[in-house]
Motif scaffolding. Structure first.
Motif: not given
Lengths: 434, 905
Positions: B611, B613-616, B620
């Motif tokens: 996702n 949004m779930k990585m910086t 990544q």
């Protein structure tokens, strides 16, 4: 012997006063939560129910508490948390995580803080190990592993919620709200903000994941309630040790609140703002004038405190200016009148000042230009005048465009109060044109 | 330390050996007896014959594929070299979600017999890397850390682990007589080590004799001549070990029993030399440690192999022999090393104790084991300096080796059947105490007849007499070895492979398991009907089926299913506003496909989800994909390279991977290389990758992607329309599933309202949930809660949709309201929607005079203005501009006037 006796009778009063000051200061500095939040019963119930469901049933929720500054958002939340933690089942079961948008200024810091407060396994002592990406993955993994019935509910309390919305991609908010909308560890995301348009700050995906529960704290307090509130805030609690002093103090407070001048002062404050912070400031100032020799708040104390609160800060600065500086301010005021607020430069002000010296002045003799320049610069340092263009270095000092940051009324008021102001200067200031 | 991929590839040369023996007329193929492999620039040749276990080049350098070779064949021209194999799986190749089926923690060297279909068992013979040892299913695991032997215990048929049928392992089609797969022995190896010369030497030394042992020690001193270099030691090692008989079964059984406490043992051993020990103590300790020391030995072996090798070579002449009752010969008694405790500079002790009274009946044989052709190959590769890792492996292999041994020279690859030792009445315990980092090896426990026991007593004495002196010696040795160890630690291969994969920041506490503490009191179950309804209406509750997305479901299902069936790859782009069920539908599709593959209707596949949004950081994505695929933790660059390799190289038994990329737009980078790679991999021939991407905007490919990325994404697109009110109503109804909590009209109101605004199902569910709460609160007492009615829904809708500005203005203080009026008055005067505070303040003062209020000071006015700005009723410039800051309204003037009018009335 008699001296001693006197001392003995006075000692309890002094002690009582210090007791009073301690109790009231705790109230006014927001160190002690009130028994019940005043004037927000429905909001209190709503929030308590919501958090209770998270804590007891493991239901994930998200909620925003919105209200202007000083309206009691944090107080409400703390009251609810206190009440929630008193429930036996809940006490050991919830993990509150407190974040503040002013402290956790980006997601990296916020993640570390969350991990630290949750005390996950990558925390050693007070240090959180791992890179930003690792921390995020770790936290998400941890939350993902939990489930509704078995893992402890986590309460994420985000103070200054609107500042979190400015983080890059709103990663933190997305993930917290996403967890609250999926079958993972139960969480409650509680945001506190004073911005009414906070939802517009959220990115559309984040917004969709937010449950859109908003608890508005908008006080519709009437003045009568406000007065009651003042009385109860100043009154001593039932369990005060000295009953005699307790009665005396509470009676004096009652009469104080019925005094017309006090009511006027409070009305003025109420008109200005309804929040309790400014009220507490006022009462604090009044309280600090109470001493053993004067063991009650008198109306004059409150009037004086109000005067201190309401005083115009710039007028105070004007009182400390020299006559030359004051003359320059008056010259600027005339220039403002003539050119309708257009900016001016030093040369213009100096010319105006010289005109005044030649035509009207009797008491003030001529100053050298460098001296006038120095005075002008001092005004700039006091931020009574402000340079208009940012590129200060390129233009000669004399020709930099400036604007006056003072209102006419402020200048006139300052002149009235200025000690030993020469009459010709006063007249110059009052005349329509320089 | 990231390993870059610039290092040299070793070129191997493959040649058929033997005569072509099968001639298939139709296919024009020949069969061959064996294959000779050699590495370019090196003399040695490895022979691979059918029946051997081989390593096959795969995605991962560290974990090549494992298979059993069944048959070689090729075409007339001899250019094409093919082989038929039976695959074995490593645990890392088993899908993540199935790993749990194993029900225990896997041994790192464990492999599984692969019974699944959908996997090509024909490979290119030139991808063979070498051979590997393997241990049959009934052998227990040795202690972890060994590397070059693989263990088969279970079979894997893509659904479950089964106990391996022994027939499968033996009954292989190609049953040509196995040939020794050992590399050629260099001539420098001691001739005494060869099996031929064993007999006489053994007989010469039936019992240990101190003097002879002393001599043996001096022999060991000459070892310097033997260790010409790494390669020769390795080879010497292999000879040495080849001559030994394995009792690895027993050994590993013991090891397994106490494998967990290895670190403690090591510590204990390190401590022990410092202690003063009486004779009895030593005896006891030796007995106690007997088992543990076995493990320690292998631990130590890994740290300083070269020493062990040297000793191994020098000792070989001193073999003793013993006849076991059933007539089998057991030869590798290393009794000679008893005397080494004093004499050898490395100073290890071998103590032999009479353990007859303890009744321990054990045979322990620790072998340094070589090293079949695979190891040999690696050792040769190790000569390239850049391949440090391989060299590390090569060094390690002998030490690790609890390789199965042959019981006849003819079949070196066959694990032996062990000698029956249970018939023994008493056992001799030969315990090898190894101090510190000195290693080695052969510790044997010998089963002697009762009469033999006496013979050991003198040696015990000799040992005891030496212990005291030894202690001081040892300490110096310890220091030395420590120093050496520290220096060479980088090269010791006892690290797990994951360690060498570097981490970005140091010292994340290893093996930290991400978890939220569990609650002490279990969560309460929903009590009444409204609670029940609320639980069902929560977005997180997974519905039994997804209504209203049947068409989309079918399309995605067909797309993914066809790709999985064909073993091809492809991309799909799915768009839709938030809350239209995109991710949920795909999860549902995957759930159905998993079910189908469990029912054997389609081949197995792997599902991975990332996702944006779930990585910086977009890069990544690589890290997360790789971690989900292989459980490796690496840096982004390295992960990209590994994935690139994985998806572009052919790998015979690859499953299809289904990758869901949620929030695709956040993977955008300036060069768009992340997106490019994600869409490029599926187009590779061998990738077998299906990429499903999700984003919100329909025209995302056109808007943000450069042409070459958009082109690779292809035109398989789907867009999820916002739900209509009927659909929303159906969703709620299906979720409630006969829980009667809502009035029909109330539901319709919610769905119509939401459909008109956004069509977001999440919002719809949230409103319904809120309505149930309102209903509960408004009821007079909890038991009498009725249905959720229109009024409750209206209230909930009001709460969520009504703007709070008007209420906020209504609740503002008098001065704030006055200021807002002043703002409007000033705007009207100026004819602009903007004014400075100074201008507004003039109006404000005038207005307050009209209202009969005492005018406020400028400071107060500014405070009022700031308060309104903090609520965002006004938009302000930075406050340092003081009176010159410009003021704008954030609400329409009409709203302000409406609100103010309402207040006044």
């Amino acid at each position: 012997m008699s001296k001693r006796k006197v001392k003995e009778t006075h000692m309890p009063v002094g002690e009582c006063i210090s007791q009073v000051q301690m109790i009231l200061r705790e109230r006014f500095c927001h160190q002690r939560l009130p028994e019940k939040p005043v004037g927000m019963e429905s909001q209190h119930k709503h929030l308590l129910e919501l958090l209770r469901r998270t804590a007891v049933h493991g239901e994930s929720n998200s909620v925003l508490i919105v209200g202007p500054r000083g309206s009691g958002k944090t107080m409400l939340l703390n009251c609810v948390l206190r009440e929630l933690l008193e429930v036996k089942d809940v006490n050991k079961n919830v993990l509150p995580v407190h974040l503040n948008g002013l402290l956790q200024t980006d997601d990296r810091i916020a993640l570390k803080e969350i991990t630290r407060q949750l005390n996950l396994e990558n925390v050693v002592g007070d240090k959180v190990f791992g890179s930003f990406a690792e921390n995020l993955a770790f936290l998400l993994e941890a939350l993902k592993k939990g489930d509704r019935s078995s893992s402890r509910p986590v309460l994420f309390i985000l103070d200054e919620f609107d500042l979190f919305a400015h983080h890059k991609n709103q990663t933190l908010l997305y993930n917290l709200l996403d967890v609250s909308q999926s079958a993972q560890a139960p969480v409650a995301v509680i945001g506190l903000t004073c911005r009414l348009d906070v939802l517009e700050l959220l990115e559309k995906r984040v917004k969709s994941r937010f449950s859109h529960r908003q608890i508005h704290l908008l006080s519709s307090l009437s003045f009568i309630q406000y007065l009651d509130n003042v009385r109860s805030q100043l009154s001593l609690p039932q369990d005060f040790p000295d009953t005699k002093f307790y009665d005396e103090w509470n009676d004096s407070i009652k009469t104080l609140c019925e005094d017309q001048s006090v009511v006027d002062v409070l009305q003025r404050h109420y008109n200005s703002s309804k929040d309790f912070r400014s009220l507490h400031l006022l009462l604090m100032l009044a309280l600090s004038r109470v001493s053993a020799s004067k063991p009650a708040i008198k109306p004059t104390d409150l009037l004086e405190a109000s005067r201190v609160c309401m005083v115009d800060s710039k007028a105070n600065i004007l009182h400390g200016l020299s006559i030359l500086e004051l003359c320059l301010i008056i010259a600027m005021k005339h220039l403002n009148d003539i050119y309708e607020g257009e900016p001016f430069n030093f040369q213009m002000v100096h010319n105006e000042f010289k005109k005044f010296l030649q035509r009207k002045s009797h008491s003030i003799h001529n100053f050298d230009k460098p001296v006038v320049m120095k005075a002008f610069e001092h005004l700039q340092q006091l931020e009574l005048i402000k340079s208009m263009d940012s590129s200060t270095a390129k233009i000669q000092k004399e020709y930099q465009l400036m604007k006056l940051l003072l209102d006419h009324s402020q200048i006139m008021e300052a002149l009235q109060k200025y000690p030993q102001c020469p009459t010709d200067v006063k007249q110059w200031a009052m005349s329509a044109f320089g | 330390m990231v390993r870059y991929f610039t290092r040299l590839r070793v070129r191997r040369i493959y040649k058929w050996g033997g005569r072509p023996y099968i001639f298939d007329r139709k296919l024009k193929s020949y069969g061959f007896e064996y294959l000779n492999m050699s590495v370019e620039g090196q003399e040695a040749v490895t022979t691979v014959t059918p029946g051997q276990y081989i390593l096959i080049e795969g995605n991962d350098d560290e974990y090549p594929f494992v298979a059993k070779l069944l048959k070689f064949f090729g075409d007339e021209s001899h250019k094409q070299k093919k082989a038929l194999v039976q695959w074995f799986l490593r645990l890392s190749e088993v899908p993540q979600n199935k790993k749990l089926l194993l029900g225990r923690s896997p041994h790192p060297q464990e492999i599984f017999y692969y019974l699944g279909r959908a996997c090509d068992n024909e490979i290119n013979a030139e991808s063979i890397l070498g051979t590997v040892q393997h241990v049959p299913e009934d052998t227990p695991f040795p202690e972890p850390g060994t590397k070059d032997t693989l263990y088969v215990k279970l079979s894997w048929d893509t659904k479950a682990f089964n106990v391996l049928d022994p027939v499968l392992m033996q009954d292989t089609p190609a049953s040509t007589p196995p040939k020794p797969a050992l590399p050629l022995f260099p001539p420098c190896a001691s001739p005494t080590a060869t099996p031929v010369s064993r007999g006489p030497v053994r007989r010469a030394l039936p019992t240990p004799d101190p003097t002879v042992m002393r001599r043996a020690g001096s022999v060991s001193d000459t070892r310097a001549t033997m260790s010409a270099g790494k390669r020769s030691t390795l080879e010497a090692e292999s000879i040495h070990s080849a001559s030994k008989l394995s009792a690895s079964k027993i050994l590993s059984a013991k090891r397994r029993g106490s494998a967990a406490d290895t670190p403690g043992v090591r510590k204990k051993l390190q401590l022990s030399p410092g202690k003063k020990m009486t004779r009895a103590d030593v005896l006891c300790e030796l007995l106690d440690e007997e088992m543990e020391s076995e493990k320690v030995i292998s631990l130590k072996l890994s740290s300083s192999v070269s020493h062990s090798l040297q000793h191994g070579c020098s000792l070989s002449p001193m073999r003793s022999v013993c006849k076991t009752p059933n007539g089998q010969r057991r030869f590798p008694w290393k009794l000679s090393s008893i005397s080494l405790d004093r004499l050898s500079p490395t100073g290890y002790t071998l103590s032999i104790l009479d353990s007859g009274t303890t009744g321990i009946d054990r045979v322990i044989t620790l072998q340094i084991e070589c090293l079949d052709s695979y190891a040999f190959l690696s050792s040769q590769r190790a000569t390239t300096p850049s391949r440090r890792k391989e060299s590390a492996m090569a060094i390690r292999e002998p030490a690790l080796g609890v390789l199965a041994e042959e019981d006849s020279e003819d079949s070196p690859m066959q694990p032996i059947a062990l000698t029956p030792r249970s018939k023994r009445k008493s056992a001799q315990l030969v315990s090898l105490r190894i101090r510190k980092q000195l290693n080695l090896l052969d510790n044997t426990q010998k089963l002697f007849s009762d009469g033999d026991d006496d013979c050991f007593v003198p040696s015990m004495k000799a040992l005891q007499s030496s212990t005291d002196e030894e202690k001081s010696e040892e300490e110096t040795v310890v220091r030395k070895t420590r120093g050496r160890n520290g220096k060479t630690s980088a090269r010791t291969p006892c690290k797990t492979p994951s360690k060498k994969v570097c981490m970005v920041t140091p010292s994340t506490p290893r093996h930290a398991t991400p978890s939220i503490p569990s609650r002490t009191v279990p969560a309460r179950q929903p009590g009444n009907i409204l609670d029940e309804a609320r639980a069902r209406l929560h977005v997180s509750s997974v519905p039994e089926s997804l209504p209203c997305r049947e068409q989309e479901f079918q399309d995605i299902y067909n797309f993914v299913e066809s790709k999985v069936m064909d073993g091809t790859g492809g991309c799909m782009y799915i768009s839709g506003v938030p809350g239209t069920g995109k991710t949920a539908t795909i999860h549902e599709v995957i759930r159905c496909l998993q079910h189908a593959s469990d029912m054997d209707e389609i081949p197995t596949f792997r599902f991975i989800e990332i996702n944006g949004m779930k990585m910086t950081d977009p890069h990544q994505a690589y890290v997360q994909i790789l971690q989900k695929l292989t459980d490796q933790k690496v840096t982004a660059d390295h992960a990209a390279a590994l994935l690139e390799k994985r998806f572009s190289n052919p790998a015979p038994k690859k499953e299809t991977t289904v990758l869901l990329v949620d929030e695709l737009d956040l993977l955008w980078t300036r060069k768009q290389n992340v997106m490019y790679n994600l869409f490029d991999w599926p187009t590779r021939r061998h990738a077998r990758l299906v990429v499903l991407t999700i984003a919100n905007t329909m025209d995302l490919p056109e808007r943000i992607m450069i042409n070459r990325v958009a082109s690779r994404l292809g035109l398989t697109r789907m867009s999820f329309q916002p739900y209509s009110f009927k659909q929303l109503q159906q969703i709620i109804t299906s979720r409630l599933n006969k829980v009667k909590a809502f009035e029909e009209d109330a539901l319709q109101l919610v769905s119509r309202k939401v459909a008109a605004l956004s069509g977001d199902a999440r919002r719809c569910l949230d409103i319904c949930r809120r309505a149930t709460e309102i209903c509960e609160h408004s009821a007079s007492h909890p038991s009498s809660t009725g249905l959720v009615r229109m009024s409750h829904v209206m209230e909930a809708l009001d709460e969520m949709f009504s703007s709070s500005y008007i209420t906020a203005i209504g609740c503002a203080s008098l001065q704030e309201q006055l200021f807002l009026r002043a703002v409007i008055a000033e705007f009207r005067r100026l004819g602009l929607e903007e004014a400075t505070f100074q201008q507004v303040f003039v109006q404000h003062r005038a207005l307050s005079r009209v209202e009969g209020l005492q005018p406020i000071s400028v400071s107060e006015g500014l405070a009022v203005c700031q308060r309104l700005g903090a609520c965002r009723l006004l938009l302000l410039e930075a406050s340092r501009l003081d009176m010159l800051q410009r003021v704008r309204l954030n609400v329409s003037q009409d709203d302000v006037l409406y609100a103010l009018k309402a207040v006044r009335d």
